[in-house]
Design an enzyme around this catalytic site. Structure first.
Site, mmCIF file in Angstrom:
data_model
loop_
_atom_site.group_PDB
_atom_site.id
_atom_site.type_symbol
_atom_site.label_atom_id
_atom_site.label_comp_id
_atom_site.label_asym_id
_atom_site.label_seq_id
_atom_site.Cartn_x
_atom_site.Cartn_y
_atom_site.Cartn_z
ATOM 1 N N ILE A 97 56.113 9.714 31.782
ATOM 2 C CA ILE A 97 56.836 10.250 32.936
ATOM 3 C C ILE A 97 56.004 11.259 33.716
ATOM 4 O O ILE A 97 56.085 11.337 34.933
ATOM 5 C CB ILE A 97 58.172 10.878 32.478
ATOM 6 C CG1 ILE A 97 59.137 9.767 32.045
ATOM 7 C CG2 ILE A 97 58.808 11.719 33.571
ATOM 8 C CD1 ILE A 97 60.462 10.249 31.522
ATOM 9 N N GLN A 101 52.304 14.153 33.761
ATOM 10 C CA GLN A 101 50.920 14.421 33.374
ATOM 11 C C GLN A 101 50.670 15.920 33.530
ATOM 12 O O GLN A 101 51.249 16.558 34.403
ATOM 13 C CB GLN A 101 49.998 13.607 34.288
ATOM 14 C CG GLN A 101 48.543 13.632 33.923
ATOM 15 C CD GLN A 101 47.803 12.472 34.578
ATOM 16 O OE1 GLN A 101 47.981 11.322 34.188
ATOM 17 N NE2 GLN A 101 46.980 12.771 35.570
ATOM 18 N N VAL A 102 49.805 16.473 32.687
ATOM 19 C CA VAL A 102 49.571 17.921 32.673
ATOM 20 C C VAL A 102 48.121 18.227 33.033
ATOM 21 O O VAL A 102 47.193 17.635 32.474
ATOM 22 C CB VAL A 102 49.906 18.511 31.286
ATOM 23 C CG1 VAL A 102 49.547 19.986 31.229
ATOM 24 C CG2 VAL A 102 51.386 18.315 30.966
ATOM 25 N N LYS A 145 52.536 20.694 35.343
ATOM 26 C CA LYS A 145 53.109 19.422 34.903
ATOM 27 C C LYS A 145 53.673 18.712 36.127
ATOM 28 O O LYS A 145 54.532 19.249 36.830
ATOM 29 C CB LYS A 145 54.218 19.684 33.875
ATOM 30 C CG LYS A 145 54.829 18.429 33.279
ATOM 31 C CD LYS A 145 55.829 18.796 32.179
ATOM 32 C CE LYS A 145 56.416 17.568 31.506
ATOM 33 N NZ LYS A 145 57.345 17.924 30.409
ATOM 34 N N ASP A 195 64.098 17.426 21.427
ATOM 35 C CA ASP A 195 62.930 16.529 21.426
ATOM 36 C C ASP A 195 61.781 17.200 20.671
ATOM 37 O O ASP A 195 60.656 17.281 21.166
ATOM 38 C CB ASP A 195 62.533 16.208 22.870
ATOM 39 C CG ASP A 195 61.654 14.968 22.972
ATOM 40 O OD1 ASP A 195 61.628 14.184 22.009
ATOM 41 O OD2 ASP A 195 60.993 14.791 24.006
#
Length: 549
Positions: free
Chosen positions: A134, A136-137, A152, A287
């Site tokens: 979903i 990317q950093v 992010k 999570d």
């Protein structure tokens, strides 16, 4: 339905058939027209006949991409729906995808900031630090204070792709539900709806930022958990900026050993963290897989966790919290009757359930666990076994309980990986007992009263007027009910009178007809017929006209 969605649907079906997943469908879902379509429109050979069904499903979802991978990960926690084999296979799904171009990330970030990156950040690195399905950093340094941060950003067009896949999943789930019938326990449409809510929540990084701020505030003075600082002024639906941390991944046991980490304390703190989030704050990280949990590098003798990725958070109602705590305590007291009662009282299982049969089923499953030492009993597997047993009694598992079960399994797994001798019960029992005492004791009663006191004090001046209005309303209701009763009695009287006249007229008409056939010269039959007609007319006219009371 667009051409793109038709093409995507065909690709999904083709992939599922290549892995032979139609072979594992129940007969209800494979009527003659399904088999006809399978052998004509989709003449695709099963290339994985030698592999078990669970592994085939895992491989198919891996191939279909991020949305299906995350669905598989969620389904792996639904052991009330799936068999152990299938759930265990799906639990191995990994959310790993190639990174997208750093130049595209720069464009997306600048579109959210409405300014060039260099005006706010130094040393922006176009090579990503991490990449997922979903988002990317990327790393950078904040120009205003020189601190290291991470940015992010959502993948380009990820929302459109996910919405398209969700629509396809929803339509498929409804078709499956139609084929299986409404009474089927799998409830595919309900499962997909729960998943839709979860994954759409992950698409809003502004919401994730707010979650992170709340979790951080809950543990500001904690020795157990640190949540990185979020720069809210730079957070948008597609962008989030937060403090960069330099911890050790919780799965890197070798590095943790090398720095001399106190594993026993770390494992116990993980358990405390779970119960604190659930029962004290009612706001828990849902999570907590190893990719989102790091361990501090400083003070290894007094280590703390670092929590990332607050996209999925869970909460429980006060009722669910109490039932859950009582469930755990009843289990370790081996009070299976109380466990069965709790499932029914909470509404997780129908009140029509046979209590004795349910209690016996729970006992058969749970009693063998007590042959093990307490430090070998798994809390997560207790929940799994209870849900699996309740499955046969048509349990309705709430989405928040699924998130809780998933979190507990992660936490317990991490704890035992760090310190295999972890006695989860000894760590958790005092917390649960204290929480229950706080909920039902005199202190709890006083606390609830004191919480409501300002509201009652505010409403106190209105009490006389409210009492007067209620008495006035009561009088009106009594008067209205009396009027309704009078109308009803009048209606009944009219109905009885009308029915009596109509029945009498029918008798006279029948008698007159029979007599006139025997002897038409007599006057009696004519009297009966005329009287019957008159009575019928009067009875018909006297019927009550209005049935509203």
């Amino acid at each position: 339905m667009t051409l793109a969605s038709i093409r995507r649907g065909y690709h999904v079906i083709k992939t599922l058939l290549q892995y032979g997943l139609d072979d594992v469908l129940p007969p209800k879902m494979t009527p003659w027209y399904f088999k006809l379509a399978r052998n004509s429109l989709f003449w695709i050979r099963n290339k994985h006949k030698n592999k078990p069904g669970g592994e085939r499903l895992k491989l198919a979802m891996q191939e279909l991409g991020p949305v299906y991978i995350k669905l598989g990960q969620m389904l792996s926690t639904r052991r009330d729906l799936l068999s152990d084999e299938w759930a265990s296979e799906l639990a191995m799904l990994q959310d790993k995808v190639p990174p997208f171009d750093g130049a595209l990330a720069r464009q997306a970030i600048e579109a959210e900031l409405k300014a060039p990156i260099e005006s706010l950040f130094d040393d922006f690195n176009e090579t990503p630090l991490a990449s997922a399905s979903i988002s990317q950093v990327h790393t950078a340094t904040l120009k205003s204070n020189g601190k290291d941060v991470v940015l992010k950003v959502l993948r380009p067009n990820v929302e459109t792709k996910i919405q398209a896949d969700l629509q396809l999943m929803s339509q498929t789930a409804k078709l499956i539900e139609y084929l299986l019938g409404e009474g089927n326990r799998l409830r595919p449409a309900e499962v997909i709806e729960d998943y839709r809510v979860t994954i759409l929540g992950e698409l809003n990084l502004k919401l994730e930022a707010l979650n992170a701020v709340k979790l951080r505030n809950n543990f500001l003075d904690s020795d157990a958990l640190y949540v990185p600082y979020v720069y809210e002024e730079f957070c948008y639906p597609r962008l989030m900026v937060m403090e960069r941390i330099y911890g050790i991944s919780v799965s890197d046991i070798a590095a943790l050993k090398a720095q001399g980490t106190n594993f026993k304390l770390l494992a116990e703190r993980g358990v405390e963290l779970f119960f604190t989030q659930v029962f004290r704050d009612n706001f828990f990280h849902a999570d907590m897989h190893p990719g989102n949990i790091f361990i501090s590098r400083d003070h290894p003798e007094n280590p703390y966790y670092i929590g990332l990725d607050c996209g999925i958070m869970g909460t429980l109602s006060e009722v669910d919290k109490r039932y859950l705590a009582e469930n755990f305590l009843a289990f370790f007291n081996r009070d299976y009757h109380r466990i069965a009662q709790l499932y029914i009282e909470s509404g997780w299982v129908s009140e029509k359930t046979d209590l004795q049969a349910f209690e016996q089923a729970i006992k058969v499953v749970c009693e063998p666990m007590f042959n093990k030492p307490l430090d070998e009993i798994s809390f997560g597997h207790v929940l799994l076994e209870l849900f699996r047993t309740a499955r046969h009694f048509d349990i309705v598992v709430q989405p928040q309980l699924v998130l809780l079960e998933k979190t507990l399994l992660y936490i317990e797994g991490l704890g035992r990986q760090l310190y295999p001798q972890l006695d989860l019960w000894q760590t958790a029992k005092p917390f649960l007992e204290q929480w229950m005492a706080d909920q039902v004791g005199p202190k709890a009663m006083f606390k609830k009263v004191s919480t409501k006191l300002p509201y009652w004090a505010d409403k106190l001046p209105e009490f006389p007027e409210l009492i007067y209005d209620n008495l006035k309303l009561g009088r009106k209701l009594l008067s209205s009910q009396q009027q309704m009763l009078d109308k009803y009695l009048k209606y009944q009287q009219q109905a009885h009178k009308s029915n009596y006249l109509l029945i009498t007229s029918a008798v006279l008409l029948i008698c007159g007809t029979l007599l006139i056939n025997r002897d038409a010269t007599l006057w009696t039959p004519y009297v009966c017929l005329v009287s019957g007609i008159i009575l019928w007319f009067v009875g018909w006219r006297s019927r009550p006209k209005n049935r509203k009371f």
